[in-house]
Design a protein around this motif. Structure first.
Motif, mmCIF file in Angstrom:
data_model
loop_
_atom_site.group_PDB
_atom_site.id
_atom_site.type_symbol
_atom_site.label_atom_id
_atom_site.label_comp_id
_atom_site.label_asym_id
_atom_site.label_seq_id
_atom_site.Cartn_x
_atom_site.Cartn_y
_atom_site.Cartn_z
ATOM 1 N N LEU A 173 -12.136 18.855 20.814
ATOM 2 C CA LEU A 173 -13.404 19.264 21.413
ATOM 3 C C LEU A 173 -13.592 18.667 22.814
ATOM 4 N N GLU A 174 -13.013 17.497 23.021
ATOM 5 C CA GLU A 174 -13.105 16.836 24.328
ATOM 6 C C GLU A 174 -12.467 17.699 25.420
ATOM 7 N N MET A 175 -11.356 18.330 25.085
ATOM 8 C CA MET A 175 -10.671 19.210 26.048
ATOM 9 C C MET A 175 -11.523 20.442 26.351
ATOM 10 N N VAL A 176 -12.181 20.989 25.314
ATOM 11 C CA VAL A 176 -13.077 22.133 25.523
ATOM 12 C C VAL A 176 -14.152 21.733 26.531
ATOM 13 N N ASP A 177 -14.763 20.576 26.310
ATOM 14 C CA ASP A 177 -15.801 20.054 27.208
ATOM 15 C C ASP A 177 -15.262 19.880 28.614
ATOM 16 N N ARG A 178 -14.069 19.292 28.699
ATOM 17 C CA ARG A 178 -13.492 18.980 30.009
ATOM 18 C C ARG A 178 -13.248 20.248 30.831
ATOM 19 N N ILE A 179 -12.667 21.284 30.222
ATOM 20 C CA ILE A 179 -12.343 22.489 31.009
ATOM 21 C C ILE A 179 -13.614 23.284 31.346
ATOM 22 N N VAL A 187 -6.490 37.583 14.800
ATOM 23 C CA VAL A 187 -7.888 38.036 14.869
ATOM 24 C C VAL A 187 -7.918 39.564 14.724
ATOM 25 N N ILE A 188 -6.981 40.230 15.411
ATOM 26 C CA ILE A 188 -6.878 41.693 15.329
ATOM 27 C C ILE A 188 -6.569 42.118 13.889
ATOM 28 N N GLU A 189 -5.633 41.388 13.241
ATOM 29 C CA GLU A 189 -5.264 41.725 11.851
ATOM 30 C C GLU A 189 -6.476 41.640 10.932
ATOM 31 N N LYS A 190 -7.314 40.625 11.185
ATOM 32 C CA LYS A 190 -8.488 40.430 10.338
ATOM 33 C C LYS A 190 -9.584 41.434 10.657
ATOM 34 N N SER A 191 -9.776 41.711 11.950
ATOM 35 C CA SER A 191 -10.926 42.522 12.372
ATOM 36 C C SER A 191 -10.669 44.028 12.333
ATOM 37 N N THR A 226 -14.491 33.309 22.797
ATOM 38 C CA THR A 226 -14.811 32.474 21.625
ATOM 39 C C THR A 226 -13.524 32.091 20.881
ATOM 40 N N GLU A 227 -12.611 33.042 20.751
ATOM 41 C CA GLU A 227 -11.348 32.737 20.063
ATOM 42 C C GLU A 227 -10.499 31.771 20.888
ATOM 43 N N PHE A 228 -10.545 31.926 22.211
ATOM 44 C CA PHE A 228 -9.784 31.031 23.084
ATOM 45 C C PHE A 228 -10.287 29.589 22.934
ATOM 46 N N LEU A 229 -11.593 29.411 23.016
ATOM 47 C CA LEU A 229 -12.145 28.046 22.935
ATOM 48 C C LEU A 229 -11.931 27.450 21.540
ATOM 49 N N ASP A 230 -11.969 28.281 20.507
ATOM 50 C CA ASP A 230 -11.663 27.791 19.145
ATOM 51 C C ASP A 230 -10.230 27.267 19.076
ATOM 52 N N LEU A 231 -9.321 27.996 19.695
ATOM 53 C CA LEU A 231 -7.913 27.588 19.673
ATOM 54 C C LEU A 231 -7.710 26.309 20.480
ATOM 55 N N VAL A 232 -8.381 26.213 21.634
ATOM 56 C CA VAL A 232 -8.285 24.988 22.452
ATOM 57 C C VAL A 232 -8.798 23.799 21.646
ATOM 58 N N GLU A 233 -9.916 23.997 20.950
ATOM 59 C CA GLU A 233 -10.462 22.906 20.131
ATOM 60 C C GLU A 233 -9.480 22.499 19.034
ATOM 61 N N ASP A 234 -8.909 23.508 18.406
ATOM 62 C CA ASP A 234 -7.965 23.276 17.320
ATOM 63 C C ASP A 234 -6.725 22.509 17.787
ATOM 64 N N LYS A 235 -6.192 22.884 18.943
ATOM 65 C CA LYS A 235 -4.921 22.294 19.419
ATOM 66 C C LYS A 235 -5.129 21.001 20.207
#
Ligand code: HEM
Length: 179
Positions: free
Chosen positions: A19-25, A77-81, A7-16
């Motif tokens: 969303l089109e890239m998330v869909d594509r991969i 994410v680790i720092e927060k969680s 989930t964190e990986f796909l959030d980062l992909v979307e951010d950078k």
């Protein structure tokens, strides 16, 4: 592999990359999950590998560099969680040399089915550390990114080199020297 890693990986992909890239991969991969992940679920590592491969193909960024950048994000994410786990430490070398015997032991209590690497400490001084990383997932650059951020967390920096013991990256020696 734990869902939070996806989930964190796909959030980062979307951010950078959008969303089109998330869909594509996701579309380019054969995923038992259909690309639908929950943070507490557990999914096959081969799904992460396919997502990384397709992101690498589409961006021209190597898988190692993608893992490095992703790990730097994952540290926040680790720092927060897990603030309590980090607060146990005052020094990055102390923390990194304790992944095997403390940090990932605690992680396994939270996620019994986590797929974790092993880190063997070969040599440790106040300002240096030599470690052997072993994992069938060959995510050494994920480790490198987390180590970089560990130093930053303690307002410190280090020179970190790695040397593959096995060509496929399943066994790697890390040399850490505090600046
Ligand atoms: C994997 C937690 C610190 C190296 C993981 C995973 C979690 C985790 C949840 C994923 C497990 C799975 O998907 O099944 C934590 C927490 C930490 C911490 C809570 C600190 C409080 C570190 C540090 C390093 C490290 C400092 C740096 C050396 C790795 C590596 C993996 C991993 C390389 C990828 C799995 C593999 O290579 O086989 N960790 N970790 N971790 N962790 Fe940690």
């Amino acid at each position: 592999m734990k869902g939070i890693v996806f989930t964190e990986f796909l959030d980062l992909v979307e951010d950078k990359f959008g969303l089109e890239m998330v869909d594509r991969i996701i579309t380019a991969s054969t995923l038992k999950s259909d690309g639908v992940y929950t943070a507490v679920g557990t999914y096959s590592f081969s799904e992460m590998l396919q997502l990384l491969e397709h992101l690498s193909e589409n961006t021209g960024i190597s898988i190692d560099n993608l893992l490095l950048v992703y790990a730097e994000h994952f540290f926040s994410v680790i720092e927060k969680s897990y603030p309590g786990l980090l607060a146990t430490y005052k020094d990055p070398i102390e923390m990194i040399s304790s992944i095997e015997n403390h940090i990932h032991v605690e992680v396994r209590k939270i996620y019994p089915d986590a797929e974790l690497p092993t880190f063997e400490v070969l040599d440790k001084t106040e300002d240096s550390l030599v470690l052997i990383y072993k994992s069938s997932r060959a995510m050494h650059h994920f480790g490198l990114g987390l180590m970089n951020k560990t130093f930053e967390h303690f307002n410190s920096t280090a020179k970190i080199d790695l040397e593959k013991i096995k060509e496929d990256g399943t066994e790697v020696r890390f040399f850490i020297q505090r600046n």
